[in-house]
Design a protein around this motif. Structure first.
Motif, PDB file in Angstrom:
ATOM      1  N   PRO A 185       0.569  -1.473   0.040  1.00 55.86           N
ATOM      2  CA  PRO A 185       0.058  -0.018  -0.045  1.00 55.86           C
ATOM      3  C   PRO A 185       0.860   1.238   0.010  1.00 55.86           C
ATOM      4  N   THR A 186       2.114   1.192   0.451  1.00 49.94           N
ATOM      5  CA  THR A 186       3.013   2.352   0.686  1.00 49.94           C
ATOM      6  C   THR A 186       3.656   2.509  -0.743  1.00 49.94           C
ATOM      7  N   ALA A 187       3.643   1.943  -1.625  1.00 49.69           N
ATOM      8  CA  ALA A 187       4.476   1.719  -2.812  1.00 49.69           C
ATOM      9  C   ALA A 187       3.837   3.076  -3.779  1.00 49.69           C
ATOM     10  N   THR A 188       5.066   3.854  -4.189  1.00 47.02           N
ATOM     11  CA  THR A 188       4.623   5.157  -4.783  1.00 47.02           C
ATOM     12  C   THR A 188       4.498   4.745  -6.490  1.00 47.02           C
ATOM     13  N   GLN A 189       3.950   5.787  -7.050  1.00 43.81           N
ATOM     14  CA  GLN A 189       3.588   5.744  -8.521  1.00 43.81           C
ATOM     15  C   GLN A 189       5.012   5.594  -9.360  1.00 43.81           C
ATOM     16  N   GLU A 190       5.781   6.067  -8.781  1.00 41.58           N
ATOM     17  CA  GLU A 190       7.206   6.187  -9.325  1.00 41.58           C
ATOM     18  C   GLU A 190       7.761   4.920  -9.131  1.00 41.58           C
ATOM     19  N   GLU A 191       7.834   4.404  -7.945  1.00 43.29           N
ATOM     20  CA  GLU A 191       8.394   2.828  -7.658  1.00 43.29           C
ATOM     21  C   GLU A 191       8.045   2.034  -8.554  1.00 43.29           C
ATOM     22  N   VAL A 192       6.485   1.967  -8.855  1.00 43.03           N
ATOM     23  CA  VAL A 192       5.846   1.158  -9.507  1.00 43.03           C
ATOM     24  C   VAL A 192       6.173   1.370 -11.153  1.00 43.03           C
ATOM     25  N   PHE A 193       6.675   2.431 -11.581  1.00 42.77           N
ATOM     26  CA  PHE A 193       6.707   2.704 -12.884  1.00 42.77           C
ATOM     27  C   PHE A 193       8.260   2.371 -13.027  1.00 42.77           C
ATOM     28  N   LEU A 194       9.224   2.449 -12.039  1.00 51.55           N
ATOM     29  CA  LEU A 194      10.515   2.143 -12.337  1.00 51.55           C
ATOM     30  C   LEU A 194      10.697   0.677 -12.725  1.00 51.55           C
ATOM     31  N   ASP A 195       9.887  -0.150 -11.979  1.00 52.00           N
ATOM     32  CA  ASP A 195       9.879  -1.700 -12.295  1.00 52.00           C
ATOM     33  C   ASP A 195       9.344  -2.046 -13.486  1.00 52.00           C
ATOM     34  N   THR A 196       8.554  -1.030 -14.425  1.00 51.25           N
ATOM     35  CA  THR A 196       7.884  -1.190 -15.485  1.00 51.25           C
ATOM     36  C   THR A 196       8.658  -0.842 -16.502  1.00 51.25           C
ATOM     37  N   GLN A 197       9.602   0.270 -16.239  1.00 49.21           N
ATOM     38  CA  GLN A 197      10.294   0.999 -17.345  1.00 49.21           C
ATOM     39  C   GLN A 197      11.037   0.295 -18.527  1.00 49.21           C
ATOM     40  N   PRO A 198      11.887  -0.762 -18.076  1.00 46.13           N
ATOM     41  CA  PRO A 198      12.653  -1.520 -19.073  1.00 46.13           C
ATOM     42  C   PRO A 198      11.808  -2.242 -19.910  1.00 46.13           C
ATOM     43  N   LYS A 210      -7.052   0.028 -10.266  1.00 47.19           N
ATOM     44  CA  LYS A 210      -6.512  -0.268 -11.680  1.00 47.19           C
ATOM     45  C   LYS A 210      -6.417   1.034 -12.492  1.00 47.19           C
ATOM     46  N   THR A 211      -7.364   2.134 -12.431  1.00 50.56           N
ATOM     47  CA  THR A 211      -7.285   3.301 -12.991  1.00 50.56           C
ATOM     48  C   THR A 211      -5.824   4.076 -12.190  1.00 50.56           C
ATOM     49  N   TYR A 212      -5.883   4.000 -10.974  1.00 55.05           N
ATOM     50  CA  TYR A 212      -4.881   4.644 -10.375  1.00 55.05           C
ATOM     51  C   TYR A 212      -3.385   4.229 -10.839  1.00 55.05           C
ATOM     52  N   THR A 213      -3.252   2.891 -10.807  1.00 55.20           N
ATOM     53  CA  THR A 213      -2.047   2.199 -11.458  1.00 55.20           C
ATOM     54  C   THR A 213      -1.816   2.842 -13.009  1.00 55.20           C
ATOM     55  N   MET A 214      -2.756   2.730 -13.719  1.00 57.79           N
ATOM     56  CA  MET A 214      -2.613   2.837 -15.176  1.00 57.79           C
ATOM     57  C   MET A 214      -2.464   4.462 -15.490  1.00 57.79           C
ATOM     58  N   SER A 215      -3.470   5.312 -14.896  1.00 57.11           N
ATOM     59  CA  SER A 215      -3.758   6.649 -15.259  1.00 57.11           C
ATOM     60  C   SER A 215      -3.055   7.650 -14.086  1.00 57.11           C
ATOM     61  N   GLY A 216      -3.670   7.117 -13.001  1.00 64.37           N
ATOM     62  CA  GLY A 216      -3.342   7.792 -11.555  1.00 64.37           C
ATOM     63  C   GLY A 216      -4.627   8.580 -11.160  1.00 64.37           C
ATOM     64  N   PRO A 217      -4.425   9.273  -9.980  1.00 65.33           N
ATOM     65  CA  PRO A 217      -5.700   9.822  -9.615  1.00 65.33           C
ATOM     66  C   PRO A 217      -6.207  11.063 -10.170  1.00 65.33           C
ATOM     67  N   SER A 218      -4.999  11.911 -10.671  1.00 62.93           N
ATOM     68  CA  SER A 218      -5.199  13.209 -11.314  1.00 62.93           C
ATOM     69  C   SER A 218      -3.988  13.126 -12.303  1.00 62.93           C
ATOM     70  N   TRP A 239       0.995  10.849 -11.508  1.00 63.34           N
ATOM     71  CA  TRP A 239       0.871   9.980 -12.824  1.00 63.34           C
ATOM     72  C   TRP A 239       1.110   8.731 -13.018  1.00 63.34           C
ATOM     73  N   GLY A 240       0.200   8.012 -13.442  1.00 65.14           N
ATOM     74  CA  GLY A 240       0.281   6.507 -13.246  1.00 65.14           C
ATOM     75  C   GLY A 240       1.283   6.007 -14.678  1.00 65.14           C
ATOM     76  N   VAL A 241       0.984   4.877 -14.915  1.00 60.80           N
ATOM     77  CA  VAL A 241       2.191   4.230 -15.865  1.00 60.80           C
ATOM     78  C   VAL A 241       2.101   4.898 -17.136  1.00 60.80           C
ATOM     79  N   ASN A 242       0.690   5.072 -17.640  1.00 55.93           N
ATOM     80  CA  ASN A 242       0.771   5.666 -19.243  1.00 55.93           C
ATOM     81  C   ASN A 242       1.338   6.946 -19.145  1.00 55.93           C
ATOM     82  N   TYR A 243       1.144   7.963 -18.611  1.00 54.27           N
ATOM     83  CA  TYR A 243       1.785   9.110 -18.643  1.00 54.27           C
ATOM     84  C   TYR A 243       3.165   8.971 -18.571  1.00 54.27           C
TER      85      TYR A 243
END
Ligand code: ADP
Ligand code: MG
Length: 300
Positions: free
Chosen positions: A64-77, A100-108, A115-119
């Protein structure tokens, strides 16, 4: 090839689990999540049966404490590999309200930390493409597909804003609608291999799936029931396709749903797939959590 690390990962399908935090007003005592391991282990407790647990293991688990950035960094490669000519599909799967939308797009989209993964992905690809002489075409597909050329992240944000506004028009039931439809964002990338001067074409599909919750037959009737059955059918067809690919089966049942037909060229072969499995930690979600995790376990 700059992004060898992607090729070093075992297989072409990986599953990341993300557990969203409790929201204001939710009681923290009532969680099903008993343990989160560093290596992708997750233990879920059955709230109505003391001492009953289930262990799951994924490529990664974000708490629950993982940030959008942490999640993205593991997805970046994985995302960057589209510049090497790979087709990449990233899905978010889970019940409505699981993030789902929080991860992919973010709350705003107004603040970049949200920003979520897509932006983040688009931003990253634009930055890299400038140094690698690639070009990016942007495309919003399914439903009402339209394609627009874009030059910068700003162009993309403007297009996405228009898309969001279209979705919101007249809809107090926006959440209702988004939970009953899949949203697919496709990015086409054309790059040049500077060593051999050949053209590389890659694509990135970012998919915020419809809510996976089972609809109670006794409650849903008519249109609502047909819609729910349709969603369940397309999600299970997606599960069947990924399962067949993971098993290296000679027959992959792409034709069983529109979703899998649309994504066919980007699922299988050299394509790379990442599934974000989203969980709501609340005790009341226990049975949906277990069915989500079983779906994920089957494809991982
Ligand atoms: P879904 O798209 O699966 O229906 P949402 O992404 O809309 O779910 O998330 C439901 C609610 O939980 C939203 O209010 C969202 O902002 C919040 N939420 C989801 N994930 C997180 C997170 N990781 N951190 C903070 N809030 C989150
Ligand atoms: Mg959503």
């Amino acid at each position: 090839r700059l992004y060898n690390e992607v090729q070093d990962l075992k297989g072409n399908i990986r599953v990341y689990c993300r557990i969203r935090p409790f929201l204001p007003g939710q009681s923290r005592k009532h969680t099903t999540v008993e343990y989160l391991g560093e290596n992708g282990e997750l233990v879920i407790a059955n709230p109505s049966k003391q001492g009953s647990h289930r262990l799951f293991k994924f490529n990664k688990v974000f708490g629950p404490t993982a940030t959008q950035e942490e999640v993205f960094l593991d997805t970046q490669p994985l995302i960057r590999s589209v510049l090497d000519g790979y087709n990449v599909c990233i899905f978010a799967y889970g019940q409505t309200g699981s993030g789902k939308t929080y991860t992919m797009s973010g709350p705003s989209i107004s603040s970049t930390v949200d920003w979520g993964v897509n932006y983040r992905a688009l931003n990253d690809l634009f930055q890299l493409s400038q140094s690698r002489k690639s070009s990016i075409a942007y495309e919003v597909a399914v439903p009402d597909a339209s394609m627009h050329p874009v030059k910068s992240t700003k162009d993309v944000l403007e297009l996405m804003n228009i898309g969001l506004m279209n979705r919101a028009v007249g809809a107090t039931a926006l959440n209702e609608r988004s939970s009953r439809s899949h949203s697919v964002l496709t990015v086409h990338v054309r790059g040049t291999d500077l060593k051999t001067d050949t053209v590389l074409r890659g694509s990135l599909h970012l998919v915020d799936l419809a809510g996976s919750e089972r609809v109670d037959r006794s409650e849903a009737t008519g249109e609502r029931l047909r819609e729910a059955q349709h969603i369940n059918k397309s999600l299970s067809a997606l599960g069947d396709v990924i399962f067949a690919l993971a098993q290296k089966s000679s027959h992959v049942p792409y034709r069983n749903s529109k979703l899998t037909q649309v994504l066919q060229s980007s699922l299988g072969g050299q394509a790379k797939t990442l599934m974000f499995v989203q969980l709501n930690p609340d005790m009341e979600s226990y049975s949906e959590t277990i069915s989500t995790l079983k779906f994920a376990e089957r494809v991982s």
